[in-house]
Design a protein around this motif. Structure first.
Motif, PDB file in Angstrom:
ATOM      1  N   PHE A  21      26.140  61.321  40.700  1.00 50.03           N
ATOM      2  CA  PHE A  21      25.587  60.029  41.092  1.00 50.03           C
ATOM      3  C   PHE A  21      25.256  59.950  42.583  1.00 50.03           C
ATOM      4  N   SER A  22      25.983  60.682  43.407  1.00 49.54           N
ATOM      5  CA  SER A  22      25.746  60.607  44.857  1.00 49.54           C
ATOM      6  C   SER A  22      24.592  61.496  45.310  1.00 49.54           C
ATOM      7  N   GLY A  23      24.278  62.525  44.541  1.00 59.25           N
ATOM      8  CA  GLY A  23      23.176  63.409  44.910  1.00 59.25           C
ATOM      9  C   GLY A  23      23.543  64.455  45.938  1.00 59.25           C
ATOM     10  N   LYS A  24      24.835  64.667  46.132  1.00 60.15           N
ATOM     11  CA  LYS A  24      25.278  65.722  47.047  1.00 60.15           C
ATOM     12  C   LYS A  24      26.496  66.402  46.460  1.00 60.15           C
ATOM     13  N   SER A  25      26.627  67.673  46.764  1.00 65.29           N
ATOM     14  CA  SER A  25      27.729  68.462  46.235  1.00 65.29           C
ATOM     15  C   SER A  25      28.209  69.421  47.314  1.00 65.29           C
ATOM     16  N   TRP A  26      29.495  69.739  47.262  1.00 63.49           N
ATOM     17  CA  TRP A  26      30.095  70.618  48.269  1.00 63.49           C
ATOM     18  C   TRP A  26      30.520  71.944  47.673  1.00 63.49           C
ATOM     19  N   LEU A  27      30.278  72.998  48.397  1.00 64.98           N
ATOM     20  CA  LEU A  27      30.868  74.297  48.121  1.00 64.98           C
ATOM     21  C   LEU A  27      31.434  74.765  49.449  1.00 64.98           C
ATOM     22  N   HIS A  28      30.711  75.534  50.196  1.00 58.53           N
ATOM     23  CA  HIS A  28      31.128  75.889  51.558  1.00 58.53           C
ATOM     24  C   HIS A  28      30.436  74.987  52.566  1.00 58.53           C
ATOM     25  N   GLU A  30      27.600  71.137  52.434  1.00 59.76           N
ATOM     26  CA  GLU A  30      27.039  70.090  51.590  1.00 59.76           C
ATOM     27  C   GLU A  30      25.621  70.446  51.144  1.00 59.76           C
ATOM     28  N   PHE A  31      25.361  70.261  49.852  1.00 62.31           N
ATOM     29  CA  PHE A  31      24.027  70.469  49.292  1.00 62.31           C
ATOM     30  C   PHE A  31      23.507  69.115  48.810  1.00 62.31           C
ATOM     31  N   HIS A  32      22.278  68.777  49.217  1.00 62.31           N
ATOM     32  CA  HIS A  32      21.654  67.525  48.800  1.00 62.31           C
ATOM     33  C   HIS A  32      20.623  67.813  47.717  1.00 62.31           C
ATOM     34  N   ARG A  33      20.672  67.017  46.654  1.00 58.73           N
ATOM     35  CA  ARG A  33      19.749  67.201  45.535  1.00 58.73           C
ATOM     36  C   ARG A  33      18.299  67.055  45.977  1.00 58.73           C
ATOM     37  N   SER A  34      18.014  66.160  46.906  1.00 58.73           N
ATOM     38  CA  SER A  34      16.639  65.926  47.336  1.00 58.73           C
ATOM     39  C   SER A  34      16.096  67.043  48.227  1.00 58.73           C
ATOM     40  N   GLU A  35      16.982  67.742  48.941  1.00 58.85           N
ATOM     41  CA  GLU A  35      16.546  68.777  49.882  1.00 58.85           C
ATOM     42  C   GLU A  35      16.623  70.187  49.303  1.00 58.85           C
ATOM     43  N   GLU A  36      17.661  70.468  48.530  1.00 62.75           N
ATOM     44  CA  GLU A  36      17.884  71.797  47.952  1.00 62.75           C
ATOM     45  C   GLU A  36      18.284  71.654  46.482  1.00 62.75           C
ATOM     46  N   PRO A  37      17.329  71.312  45.625  1.00 64.13           N
ATOM     47  CA  PRO A  37      17.696  71.019  44.229  1.00 64.13           C
ATOM     48  C   PRO A  37      18.314  72.197  43.480  1.00 64.13           C
ATOM     49  N   VAL A  38      17.822  73.403  43.695  1.00 60.83           N
ATOM     50  CA  VAL A  38      18.376  74.555  42.964  1.00 60.83           C
ATOM     51  C   VAL A  38      19.820  74.811  43.395  1.00 60.83           C
ATOM     52  N   THR A  43      25.567  74.592  42.310  1.00 62.96           N
ATOM     53  CA  THR A  43      26.894  74.194  42.792  1.00 62.96           C
ATOM     54  C   THR A  43      27.553  73.220  41.826  1.00 62.96           C
ATOM     55  N   LEU A  44      26.780  72.258  41.334  1.00 68.20           N
ATOM     56  CA  LEU A  44      27.320  71.290  40.392  1.00 68.20           C
ATOM     57  C   LEU A  44      27.766  71.973  39.096  1.00 68.20           C
ATOM     58  N   LEU A  45      26.974  72.904  38.606  1.00 71.25           N
ATOM     59  CA  LEU A  45      27.349  73.643  37.401  1.00 71.25           C
ATOM     60  C   LEU A  45      28.587  74.508  37.629  1.00 71.25           C
ATOM     61  N   LEU A  46      28.692  75.085  38.815  1.00 72.37           N
ATOM     62  CA  LEU A  46      29.872  75.878  39.147  1.00 72.37           C
ATOM     63  C   LEU A  46      31.132  75.015  39.092  1.00 72.37           C
ATOM     64  N   TRP A  47      31.081  73.828  39.700  1.00 75.25           N
ATOM     65  CA  TRP A  47      32.244  72.933  39.661  1.00 75.25           C
ATOM     66  C   TRP A  47      32.538  72.470  38.237  1.00 75.25           C
TER      67      TRP A  47
END
Length: 59
Positions: A21-28, A30-38, A43-47
């Protein structure tokens, strides 16, 4: 009583839901859905895989 791995799985599933819902995910970083969708979806699938694996891994 629930095992600690099941509790961890629930917490991680809530985290994945929040990230969805927030459109961002963390691994090492922050990844933003709008800037780096892949990278975001990978990252979301990994979590999600980590969260689901908690229900199958019992100690």
């Amino acid at each position: 009583m629930m095992s600690w791995t099941a509790i961890l799985g629930i917490v991680l599933l809530l985290w994945v839901t929040y990230d969805l819902f927030s459109g961002k995910s963390w691994l090492h970083r922050e990844f933003h859905r709008s800037e780096e969708p892949v990278a975001y979806w990978i990252t979301l699938l990994l979590w999600l895989v980590v969260a689901l694996s908690c229900f199958y891994w019992e100690i």
